[in-house]
Design an enzyme around this catalytic site. Structure first.
Site, short mmCIF file in Angstrom:
data_model
loop_
_atom_site.label_atom_id
_atom_site.label_comp_id
_atom_site.label_asym_id
_atom_site.label_seq_id
_atom_site.Cartn_x
_atom_site.Cartn_y
_atom_site.Cartn_z
N ALA A 34 8.26 -21.38 -5.99
CA ALA A 34 8.84 -21.83 -4.72
C ALA A 34 8.63 -23.33 -4.49
CB ALA A 34 8.25 -21.02 -3.56
N ASN A 59 -3.86 -6.12 -5.04
CA ASN A 59 -3.03 -5.12 -4.35
C ASN A 59 -2.07 -4.59 -5.38
OD1 ASN A 59 -4.17 -5.64 -1.81
ND2 ASN A 59 -2.68 -7.25 -1.36
N HIS A 67 -0.96 -8.79 -11.49
CA HIS A 67 -1.66 -9.98 -10.99
C HIS A 67 -2.66 -9.60 -9.92
CE1 HIS A 67 1.27 -9.36 -7.77
NE2 HIS A 67 0.59 -10.18 -7.01
N HIS A 78 -17.19 -7.78 -4.92
CA HIS A 78 -18.17 -8.35 -3.99
C HIS A 78 -19.43 -8.72 -4.75
CE1 HIS A 78 -16.36 -6.06 -0.28
NE2 HIS A 78 -15.73 -7.18 -0.54
N HIS A 82 -20.54 -5.58 -7.29
CA HIS A 82 -19.82 -4.30 -7.36
C HIS A 82 -18.34 -4.52 -7.07
CE1 HIS A 82 -20.99 -4.81 -3.12
NE2 HIS A 82 -19.86 -4.17 -2.83
N LYS A 84 -2.46 9.20 2.25
CA LYS A 84 -3.35 9.37 3.39
C LYS A 84 -2.97 8.32 4.42
CE LYS A 84 -6.95 9.78 6.04
NZ LYS A 84 -6.92 10.87 7.05
N MET A 126 -4.22 6.28 7.48
CA MET A 126 -5.42 5.90 8.25
C MET A 126 -4.94 5.45 9.62
SD MET A 126 -8.48 6.00 6.90
CE MET A 126 -9.22 6.24 5.26
N TYR A 136 -6.83 8.76 15.01
CA TYR A 136 -8.27 8.95 15.15
C TYR A 136 -9.04 7.92 14.33
CZ TYR A 136 -12.59 11.45 16.17
OH TYR A 136 -13.84 11.78 16.64
N GLU A 137 -8.57 7.65 13.13
CA GLU A 137 -9.25 6.67 12.27
C GLU A 137 -9.25 5.27 12.89
OE1 GLU A 137 -7.26 9.04 11.18
OE2 GLU A 137 -8.09 9.90 9.34
O1 LIG Z 1 -0.40 -11.98 -0.20
P1 LIG Z 1 0.81 -11.08 -0.23
O2 LIG Z 1 0.94 -10.29 -1.51
O3 LIG Z 1 2.05 -11.75 0.24
O4 LIG Z 1 0.56 -10.00 0.94
C1 LIG Z 1 -0.19 -8.84 0.82
O5 LIG Z 1 -1.58 -9.12 0.71
C2 LIG Z 1 -2.18 -9.79 1.82
C3 LIG Z 1 -3.67 -9.93 1.55
O6 LIG Z 1 -4.26 -8.69 1.27
C4 LIG Z 1 -1.92 -9.01 3.12
O7 LIG Z 1 -2.40 -9.76 4.22
C5 LIG Z 1 -0.42 -8.74 3.31
O8 LIG Z 1 -0.22 -7.97 4.46
C6 LIG Z 1 0.09 -8.02 2.06
O9 LIG Z 1 1.48 -7.76 2.18
O1 LIG Z 2 -3.33 15.32 12.62
P1 LIG Z 2 -2.09 15.07 11.78
O2 LIG Z 2 -0.90 14.68 12.60
O3 LIG Z 2 -1.85 16.17 10.79
O4 LIG Z 2 -2.46 13.84 10.85
C1 LIG Z 2 -2.36 12.48 11.20
O5 LIG Z 2 -3.34 12.11 12.15
C2 LIG Z 2 -4.70 12.23 11.73
C3 LIG Z 2 -5.59 11.73 12.84
O6 LIG Z 2 -5.26 10.42 13.21
C4 LIG Z 2 -4.94 11.45 10.43
O7 LIG Z 2 -6.25 11.71 9.97
C5 LIG Z 2 -3.94 11.87 9.36
O8 LIG Z 2 -4.13 11.09 8.20
C6 LIG Z 2 -2.52 11.69 9.91
O9 LIG Z 2 -1.56 12.07 8.96
#
Ligand SMILES: O=P(O)(O)O[C@H]1O[C@H](CO)[C@@H](O)[C@H](O)[C@H]1O
Ligand SMILES: O=P(O)(O)O[C@H]1O[C@H](CO)[C@@H](O)[C@H](O)[C@H]1O
EC number: 2.7.7.12
Lengths: 323, 323
Positions: free
Chosen positions: B33, B125, B138, B253, B271, B286, B288, B291-292
């Protein structure tokens, strides 16, 4: 934000949710996984989650034999609350009196489960992008025998602030945001919505009562009506932002309940958090990955930019405006 | 895990990544770029991220006027490291000597940027599901003028454990896991891979050297070869789990660097964390959420179940096995 996006794009929304589907376990009259038949409810409807993550009689893991290997029993109950008998509405498309019914149901379930459990977590996962697997408008309520991690952190911070400054952290914080105005999204007689100074999700907001209120059941009828009204406005703005049914996880945090409910919790201020995943458009999300998971959150736009964009958006839903 | 899944399913992988694409800014010979042309590299290749989140000369936010409104300058550099000249390979499909080259490049960049910055975060990532927008193999390296939140937390925990128990937390932890065996995934002469006791992602793992090593550059040649070998095995198992190019965020880390590098960091143990999003299949993750985000992580399977599944998987990649 200047980087051209070549990454994952979410599938477009399936628009055609039927109003009533007898096979959807959240609908009035449907049969659930445990064989129970739902009543033909016409407001909100609360029932036990058929696949609960918490159970009242979870076994104890037994004593620990090493300081690095400690586990404790996690007991509780998981409930589901339908907001409305129809599957094809969402909160911003419901009327203010209908939303007020949801507010009352939130207050009641907090009171009911809070009699026994120290923490009652009400939360809504909205949209497939947020792991929601059923389009019927609903939230969940998980009550636990312990203060979850984030509740503990909020407890520590609010307690420390009160003891140092003599007033509740979030009362002073709301007061400051009203003076500064740059992060405000909406204000009403009894409520504030703002993008918090510490926001990490692009359009994250905090919903706060203006009065010092520790828990949902303490809200007056006028505060509840006003809450229904400001929620409808906020969620309409969210939907209008990318002209989509805006996904998010939201939830309420208030002072702990259970047997310690009578202790002094004056450092607590009731509030709701909204965490929406979208960043650039209806189909391009913020990925909280890599650096965020391993080091620290980084912001793609500032809270002030986000607040300004939300402030400017109309309060009439894009699906309801005149064509 | 017993709940029938009716939620979001990820789009299937686009299998046909061309080996070389002159328009892909990560490929040898491509123009980036900023107008620079990549060399025809044949091992790893390190360059400055054209869209950096951290910059060496970021302005200071100025003094704070209130205890609830504190900000500090975040300075640093962001680099990208290509693992291989070809776009159609991933680490588990690379040879052990090729992976060893990556290990050496990680050690060098830690040394180089660690001379100036107190924290050098190497992270990968992998996969569109983890926000990765370029299929070319990468990782990224973000060096910062501050210890990020998670580094600070690891610093506090490891320091406290050492001062209480007289040995590094992760040395004792690895030792215990070797005795208990129930969460081990792989062991080699110099390394351990296990699903940690505290895992929250379904197939999260921790990669630990057996010897007390504080930072990547301290690894001996034998430890580096062995690391390349165990990484290939782990990532092969990951790919074999759902017969897909397994997405994850991973990162290293180690003890802080920069001007304080000479202080006593003996409580630190090097690690790597692997955080994969998949739960049920190659397309069901999964979430998150809810609740998480608002209360606490909840596990869909136990670390012991996850470790056992990973342990049982073959160490030959499903794409390379005989048909
Ligand atoms: O740096 P990238 O590949 O553009 O972006 C990716 O990694 C970043 C760092 O983990 C995150 O903040 C971005 O949300 C993700 O899309
Ligand atoms: O309870 P549900 O709708 O099955 O599941 C959803 O909500 C939960 C609680 O936030 C999360 O742990 C699950 O990963 C999500 O898929």
């Amino acid at each position: 934000m200047k980087r051209p996006w070549q990454g994952q794009v979410e599938p477009p929304l399936l628009k055609t949710v039927p109003r009533h589907d007898p096979h959807n376990p959240l609908c009035p009259g449907a049969t659930r996984a445990n064989g129970e038949v739902n009543p033909y409810y016409d407001g909100t409807f609360l029932f036990d989650n058929d696949f609960p993550a918490l159970q009242p009689d979870a076994p104890s893991p037994g004593p620990s034999d090493h300081p690095l290997f400690k586990a404790e029993a996690a007991r509780g109950v998981c409930k589901v609350m339908c907001f409305h008998p129809w599957s094809d509405v969402t909160l911003p498309l419901m009327s203010v009196p209908e939303i007020r019914t949801v507010v009352d149901a939130w207050a009641s379930v907090t009171e009911e489960l809070g009699a026994q459990y120290p923490w009652v977590q009400i939360f809504e996962n909205k949209g497939a992008m947020m792991g929601c697997s059923n389009p019927h408008p609903h939230c969940q309520v998980w009550a636990s025998s312990f203060l979850p991690d984030i509740a503990q952190r909020e407890e520590r911070s609010q307690r420390a602030y009160q003891s140092q400054h003599g007033e509740p952290l979030l009362m002073e914080y709301g007061h400051q945001e009203l003076l500064r105005r740059e992060r405000l999204v909406l204000t009403s007689e009894h409520w504030l919505v703002l993008v918090p100074f510490w926001a990490v999700w692009p359009f994250q907001t905090l919903l706060l009562p203006r009065r010092h209120v520790r828990r949902l059941p303490e809200l007056t009828p006028a505060e509840r009506d006003d809450l229904a009204c400001i929620m409808k406005k906020l969620l309409t703005k969210y939907d209008n932002l990318f002209e989509t049914s805006f996904p998010y996880s939201m939830g309420w945090h208030g002072a702990p309940t259970g047997s310690e409910a009578g202790a002094n919790w004056d450092h607590w201020q009731l509030h709701a958090h909204y965490y929406p995943p979208l960043l650039r458009s209806a189909t391009i999300r913020k990925f909280m990955v890599g650096y965020e998971m391993l080091a620290q959150a980084q912001r793609d736009l500032t809270p002030e930019q986000a607040a300004e964009r939300l402030r400017m958006l109309p309060e009439v839903h894009y699906c309801l405006g005149q064509k």
